[in-house]
Design an enzyme around this catalytic site. Structure first.
Site, PDB file in Angstrom:
ATOM      1  N   HIS A  69     -16.743  31.027 -61.746  1.00  0.00           N
ATOM      2  CA  HIS A  69     -15.808  30.054 -61.722  1.00  0.00           C
ATOM      3  C   HIS A  69     -16.380  28.803 -60.782  1.00  0.00           C
ATOM      4  O   HIS A  69     -16.629  27.643 -61.175  1.00  0.00           O
ATOM      5  CB  HIS A  69     -14.395  30.380 -61.128  1.00  0.00           C
ATOM      6  CG  HIS A  69     -13.575  31.170 -62.110  1.00  0.00           C
ATOM      7  ND1 HIS A  69     -13.275  32.423 -61.562  1.00  0.00           N
ATOM      8  CD2 HIS A  69     -13.157  31.193 -63.425  1.00  0.00           C
ATOM      9  CE1 HIS A  69     -12.462  32.948 -62.438  1.00  0.00           C
ATOM     10  NE2 HIS A  69     -12.533  32.291 -63.422  1.00  0.00           N
TER      11      HIS A  69
ATOM     12  N   LYS B 295      -1.688  38.375 -68.487  1.00  0.00           N
ATOM     13  CA  LYS B 295      -2.183  39.302 -68.093  1.00  0.00           C
ATOM     14  C   LYS B 295      -1.435  39.531 -66.804  1.00  0.00           C
ATOM     15  O   LYS B 295      -0.619  38.676 -66.145  1.00  0.00           O
ATOM     16  CB  LYS B 295      -3.497  39.075 -67.578  1.00  0.00           C
ATOM     17  CG  LYS B 295      -4.453  38.635 -68.823  1.00  0.00           C
ATOM     18  CD  LYS B 295      -5.791  38.254 -68.409  1.00  0.00           C
ATOM     19  CE  LYS B 295      -5.717  36.654 -68.431  1.00  0.00           C
ATOM     20  NZ  LYS B 295      -6.987  36.013 -68.124  1.00  0.00           N
TER      21      LYS B 295
ATOM     22  N   ARG C  43     -19.099  32.127 -71.551  1.00  0.00           N
ATOM     23  CA  ARG C  43     -19.982  33.252 -70.963  1.00  0.00           C
ATOM     24  C   ARG C  43     -20.605  34.229 -72.389  1.00  0.00           C
ATOM     25  O   ARG C  43     -21.684  33.948 -72.275  1.00  0.00           O
ATOM     26  CB  ARG C  43     -19.145  34.189 -70.091  1.00  0.00           C
ATOM     27  CG  ARG C  43     -18.708  33.594 -68.883  1.00  0.00           C
ATOM     28  CD  ARG C  43     -17.455  34.439 -68.322  1.00  0.00           C
ATOM     29  NE  ARG C  43     -16.438  34.714 -69.320  1.00  0.00           N
ATOM     30  CZ  ARG C  43     -15.521  35.318 -69.332  1.00  0.00           C
ATOM     31  NH1 ARG C  43     -15.287  36.346 -68.028  1.00  0.00           N
ATOM     32  NH2 ARG C  43     -14.521  35.501 -70.331  1.00  0.00           N
TER      33      ARG C  43
ATOM     34  N   SER D 196     -12.450  38.180 -63.728  1.00  0.00           N
ATOM     35  CA  SER D 196     -11.697  38.576 -62.658  1.00  0.00           C
ATOM     36  C   SER D 196     -11.076  39.905 -62.842  1.00  0.00           C
ATOM     37  O   SER D 196     -11.085  40.625 -61.703  1.00  0.00           O
ATOM     38  CB  SER D 196     -10.489  37.737 -62.432  1.00  0.00           C
ATOM     39  OG  SER D 196     -10.927  36.167 -62.504  1.00  0.00           O
TER      40      SER D 196
HETATM   41  N1  COA Z   1     -17.154  32.998 -64.851  1.00  0.00           N
HETATM   42  C1  COA Z   1     -16.451  34.052 -64.540  1.00  0.00           C
HETATM   43  N2  COA Z   1     -15.377  34.466 -65.193  1.00  0.00           N
HETATM   44  C2  COA Z   1     -15.064  33.560 -66.066  1.00  0.00           C
HETATM   45  C3  COA Z   1     -15.673  32.369 -66.330  1.00  0.00           C
HETATM   46  C4  COA Z   1     -16.694  32.076 -65.526  1.00  0.00           C
HETATM   47  N3  COA Z   1     -17.247  30.987 -65.757  1.00  0.00           N
HETATM   48  N4  COA Z   1     -14.716  31.964 -67.201  1.00  0.00           N
HETATM   49  C5  COA Z   1     -13.950  32.402 -67.450  1.00  0.00           C
HETATM   50  N5  COA Z   1     -13.724  33.555 -66.695  1.00  0.00           N
HETATM   51  C6  COA Z   1     -12.964  34.700 -66.753  1.00  0.00           C
HETATM   52  C7  COA Z   1     -11.623  34.583 -65.960  1.00  0.00           C
HETATM   53  O1  COA Z   1     -11.538  34.782 -64.661  1.00  0.00           O
HETATM   54  C8  COA Z   1     -10.667  35.258 -66.820  1.00  0.00           C
HETATM   55  O2  COA Z   1     -10.920  36.677 -66.537  1.00  0.00           O
HETATM   56  P1  COA Z   1      -9.613  37.674 -66.589  1.00  0.00           P
HETATM   57  O3  COA Z   1      -9.270  37.748 -68.154  1.00  0.00           O
HETATM   58  O4  COA Z   1     -10.393  38.961 -66.423  1.00  0.00           O
HETATM   59  O5  COA Z   1      -8.580  37.336 -65.642  1.00  0.00           O
HETATM   60  C9  COA Z   1     -11.365  35.254 -68.060  1.00  0.00           C
HETATM   61  O6  COA Z   1     -12.478  34.941 -68.075  1.00  0.00           O
HETATM   62  C10 COA Z   1     -10.509  34.332 -69.132  1.00  0.00           C
HETATM   63  O7  COA Z   1     -10.611  33.275 -68.706  1.00  0.00           O
HETATM   64  P2  COA Z   1      -9.793  32.073 -69.039  1.00  0.00           P
HETATM   65  O8  COA Z   1     -10.064  31.872 -70.442  1.00  0.00           O
HETATM   66  O9  COA Z   1      -9.934  30.704 -68.203  1.00  0.00           O
HETATM   67  O10 COA Z   1      -8.366  32.288 -69.063  1.00  0.00           O
HETATM   68  P3  COA Z   1      -7.225  32.226 -67.909  1.00  0.00           P
HETATM   69  O11 COA Z   1      -6.187  33.342 -68.258  1.00  0.00           O
HETATM   70  O12 COA Z   1      -7.964  32.326 -66.583  1.00  0.00           O
HETATM   71  O13 COA Z   1      -6.673  30.804 -68.117  1.00  0.00           O
HETATM   72  C11 COA Z   1      -5.497  29.281 -69.155  1.00  0.00           C
HETATM   73  C12 COA Z   1      -6.073  30.643 -69.259  1.00  0.00           C
HETATM   74  C13 COA Z   1      -4.512  29.420 -67.983  1.00  0.00           C
HETATM   75  C14 COA Z   1      -6.112  27.987 -69.234  1.00  0.00           C
HETATM   76  C15 COA Z   1      -4.166  29.113 -70.560  1.00  0.00           C
HETATM   77  O14 COA Z   1      -3.497  30.216 -70.817  1.00  0.00           O
HETATM   78  C16 COA Z   1      -3.461  27.803 -70.380  1.00  0.00           C
HETATM   79  O15 COA Z   1      -3.781  26.728 -70.420  1.00  0.00           O
HETATM   80  N6  COA Z   1      -2.070  28.003 -70.015  1.00  0.00           N
HETATM   81  C17 COA Z   1      -1.104  27.061 -69.727  1.00  0.00           C
HETATM   82  C18 COA Z   1       0.065  27.289 -70.832  1.00  0.00           C
HETATM   83  C19 COA Z   1      -0.840  26.379 -72.160  1.00  0.00           C
HETATM   84  O16 COA Z   1      -0.936  25.141 -72.157  1.00  0.00           O
HETATM   85  N7  COA Z   1      -0.882  27.425 -73.094  1.00  0.00           N
HETATM   86  C20 COA Z   1      -1.108  26.966 -74.310  1.00  0.00           C
HETATM   87  C21 COA Z   1      -2.914  27.044 -74.308  1.00  0.00           C
HETATM   88  S1  COA Z   1      -3.344  26.132 -75.820  1.00  0.00           S
END
Ligand code: COA
Length: 161
Positions: A19, A43, A92, A130
């Site tokens: 991140h 999650k 990724r 994560s």
């Molecule tokens: N390096 C390392 N890890 C990374 C990464 C990077 N560059 N990019 C993503 N990851 C990891 C994250 O740590 C996460 O790991 P985990 O699944 O083990 O926790 C995984 O990849 C997924 O990351 P991400 O896609 O960013 O998901 P998220 O759960 O962290 O975030 C939100 C998702 C919060 C952005 C999305 O659910 C959201 O916008 N929610 C708000 C409600 C909403 O608007 N919903 C409708 C969306 S269309």
């Protein structure tokens, strides 16, 4: 000149070097990057919202053009409230791409002017998530080169509870 601001949303449970790589690169392109920390997730979360905000603030304190803000709303609405029309996402592996297509279209369906832009995660971090970091740490594996020091300390303490 109009400021170019962007939002980098996620759950950051916890923030990893992957991140941080995206955040650092984004701060070189945008005037201000808002790290938007989602209160809820599908999650199971290990860290509380306050802890995730705190850790993210600590590991980004050397960057002057960022803000860390928690949110409990649609990200599209959060972006509107903050008058930002760019979302940053990291890619990724191939499966990220499939998921991101869905998110991007849904966000644009909600807010047609909201653009998503993608950063390729640096290759040394492309295998990190994560959840994997938490799992490896839980079983006593060394994750110290995947997460910032302060996060490693917090994770170790959390796992001992
Ligand atoms: N390096 C390392 N890890 C990374 C990464 C990077 N560059 N990019 C993503 N990851 C990891 C994250 O740590 C996460 O790991 P985990 O699944 O083990 O926790 C995984 O990849 C997924 O990351 P991400 O896609 O960013 O998901 P998220 O759960 O962290 O975030 C939100 C998702 C919060 C952005 C999305 O659910 C959201 O916008 N929610 C708000 C409600 C909403 O608007 N919903 C409708 C969306 S269309």
């Amino acid at each position: 000149m109009e400021k170019r601001n962007a939002i980098y949303p996620g759950t950051f449970d916890p923030i990893t070097l992957g991140h941080l790589d995206i955040i650092t690169r984004a701060t070189k392109i945008f005037d201000c990057v808002i790290i938007a920390i989602a209160a809820k997730s599908n999650k199971e979360l290990l860290f509380t919202l306050d802890e995730r905000v705190y850790l993210t603030k600590i590991v980004t304190k050397h960057l002057s053009n960022i803000k860390v803000i928690a949110f409990n709303d649609l990200i599209a609405k959060f972006a509107k409230v903050h008058n930002v029309n760019v979302l940053i996402r990291g890619l990724r592996i191939l499966t990220d791409f499939e998921y991101e297509i869905q998110l991007t279209h849904m966000n644009r369906y909600i807010s047609p002017t909201l653009e998503s832009i993608f950063f390729m995660t640096s290759k040394e971090f492309s295998f990190i998530s994560s959840s994997l970091v938490k799992e490896v740490a839980y079983y006593g594996g060394d994750v110290s080169s995947l997460i910032p020091n302060s996060v490693n300390k917090a994770l170790t303490a959390k796992i001992k509870i």
